[in-house]
Structure formats: structure tokens, C-alpha cells
Design a protein around this motif. Sequence first.
Motif, mmCIF file in Angstrom:
data_model
loop_
_atom_site.group_PDB
_atom_site.id
_atom_site.type_symbol
_atom_site.label_atom_id
_atom_site.label_comp_id
_atom_site.label_asym_id
_atom_site.label_seq_id
_atom_site.Cartn_x
_atom_site.Cartn_y
_atom_site.Cartn_z
ATOM 1 N N ARG A 29 42.454 32.384 11.961
ATOM 2 C CA ARG A 29 41.253 31.895 11.290
ATOM 3 C C ARG A 29 41.345 32.121 9.773
ATOM 4 N NH1 ARG A 29 37.319 35.485 13.131
ATOM 5 N NH2 ARG A 29 37.202 36.534 11.144
ATOM 6 N N MET A 63 35.987 25.508 17.479
ATOM 7 C CA MET A 63 34.601 25.199 17.111
ATOM 8 C C MET A 63 34.278 25.624 15.677
ATOM 9 S SD MET A 63 32.853 26.154 20.769
ATOM 10 C CE MET A 63 31.201 26.332 20.158
ATOM 11 N N GLY A 64 34.755 26.800 15.296
ATOM 12 C CA GLY A 64 34.524 27.304 13.942
ATOM 13 C C GLY A 64 35.197 26.433 12.889
ATOM 14 N N ARG A 65 36.433 25.969 13.189
ATOM 15 C CA ARG A 65 37.148 25.098 12.240
ATOM 16 C C ARG A 65 36.487 23.729 12.176
ATOM 17 N NH1 ARG A 65 37.932 29.141 12.998
ATOM 18 N NH2 ARG A 65 36.651 29.350 11.191
ATOM 19 N N ARG A 67 33.310 23.177 12.422
ATOM 20 C CA ARG A 67 32.140 23.327 11.534
ATOM 21 C C ARG A 67 32.568 23.346 10.068
ATOM 22 N NH1 ARG A 67 29.713 26.507 15.951
ATOM 23 N NH2 ARG A 67 30.930 28.325 15.351
ATOM 24 N N GLY B 104 28.752 32.528 15.668
ATOM 25 C CA GLY B 104 29.915 32.334 14.792
ATOM 26 C C GLY B 104 31.153 31.884 15.522
ATOM 27 N N GLU B 105 32.128 32.770 15.595
ATOM 28 C CA GLU B 105 33.420 32.406 16.158
ATOM 29 C C GLU B 105 33.473 32.523 17.676
ATOM 30 O OE1 GLU B 105 36.312 31.262 14.580
ATOM 31 O OE2 GLU B 105 34.901 30.920 12.960
#
Lengths: 99, 152
Positions: A29, A63-65, A67, B104-105
Motif C-alpha cells: 500500500r 478497494m483502498g486503491r 478509492r 479504511g483498508e
Amino acid sequence: MNVKTIYDDGELTALLFGEIDHHTARDIRLSVDSEIEKHHPTKLILDFRRVKFMDSSGIGLIMGRYRLMKLVGGEIVLCNVPPHLERIIALSGVRSITK
Amino acid sequence: MELMNEMNLTFSSKSMNENFARTAVSAFVLPLDPTITELADIKTAVSEAVTNSIIHGYEYGEGQIGINAKIYDNGRIVIKIKDKGKGIENIAQAMEPLFSTVGGERAGLGFAVMQSFMDKLKVTSKVNCGTSVTMEKYIIRRSKALNDDVNP
């Protein structure tokens, strides 16, 4: 490190390898995000060809990437997903937000 | 159904042990001759349970995680993963897919993965005492079936 990033002509490719879990996802990440912030790519390609294992931390990573790419106005593409990762990817429904 | 083997493992709630835990359990169940897919399912489920204990049970703090695993001659695998962390107030809510207290993650898929990759899942928890996750899976005994055919 379980990732190698390559930036070329607006596209950022992240070659992932080894085992992706909560422990290894952190460094992946940090590395991918710093490249996204540096280049503001229009496309992030996550290449899973060499991933041997992935649990739901990998889904959180996608999912975080997603966003973050949305914030910079880009899209996210999953490529070379090996058969052993299909099950968790299908269960998560991330296919609907990626290309 | 006879107990073939049993093991107990205790380790620190450090994220580096997620890999150790799933690798140890997958090596332990090998005598049942699981397929690569069955083994991947077990490794993923163990990884999810151990990660939950580290992130939620101990909230990244120090603690011990215990694994008890049993294999039976009919192909049954029972894996129990325990922590003495903060416990879960509302188990039904925690088990809902996409529910995550940390956001969050985290995808909020841990229990959904355990449920879908294993045949049985039972979660018991007591606030401030800890959480225990028991998972079962049945492996089809290919080698045994083959032997029975040859020597009925």
C-alpha cells in the motif's frame, strides 16, 4: 517487498508477488500510494500473475486503491488473476468496481 | 470417525505470524491429502481468523493467539482459533459481509471468507475475555477410497 511498480505514459503498473495478507499489504500500500501521489496516473494496473496467496487483506488493498484512483480521476484494472485467487475476488464483488 | 492427530500452537499477536499460522495448519492437515484448492481454502480461513485476533481482539497490542487443530480419519478437520482480546459485542453484526469497525483498508470480509471457504463456522465471544472461532472442513478421502477399492 511484495510489489514492483512501473510508471509509463500515464499508466502505473504494480506487479504483485508472493503472499498478500495483512502483514505484507501494508508495504504494498505504501509503495503503490506514493507512486500514485507522485504521478497521478490515469490508470492503475494491478498484476496478480505472481501472487501465490491472498486473503481479504488483498481485497482491502484493491478497494483502498480504487478509492485513491477515483480521487485522482483514474481507473483501476486487475490483470492476470490466477485461478486460485478467483474465488476470493468473486466473493468480494470487487469486479464491479474494476476493469 | 477416529482422531488421527491433534496439535496445539500458541504464538504472539504479531502480523508476521499470519503467514506462520496458516502455513503450520496447512502442513498439519496434509496427511488427509487435500487438493490444492482445499488447502488454499483452509489457509485463507486461518489467515482471516488470526488477522481478526491481531487487529480486533488485541487492537495491534500484545497478546497470545492459540490454535488447536484436529484431523479425523474420515477427512474431518476441526480448527479452533482463540484469543484473550477485547471480544465481540455483537457477533451477528460482526459477521455481516462488509461490516468493519476499523474501515479504511479492511474489506470487512473476514467472517464471510471463513463461512464460504469452510463447511462450518462457530464464533463465541465474551467482551473483555476473548473470542474463539471454530471452523470445520471435510476433505474427501481420495487415497483411502482408492485403497478400499483395491483391498475391499
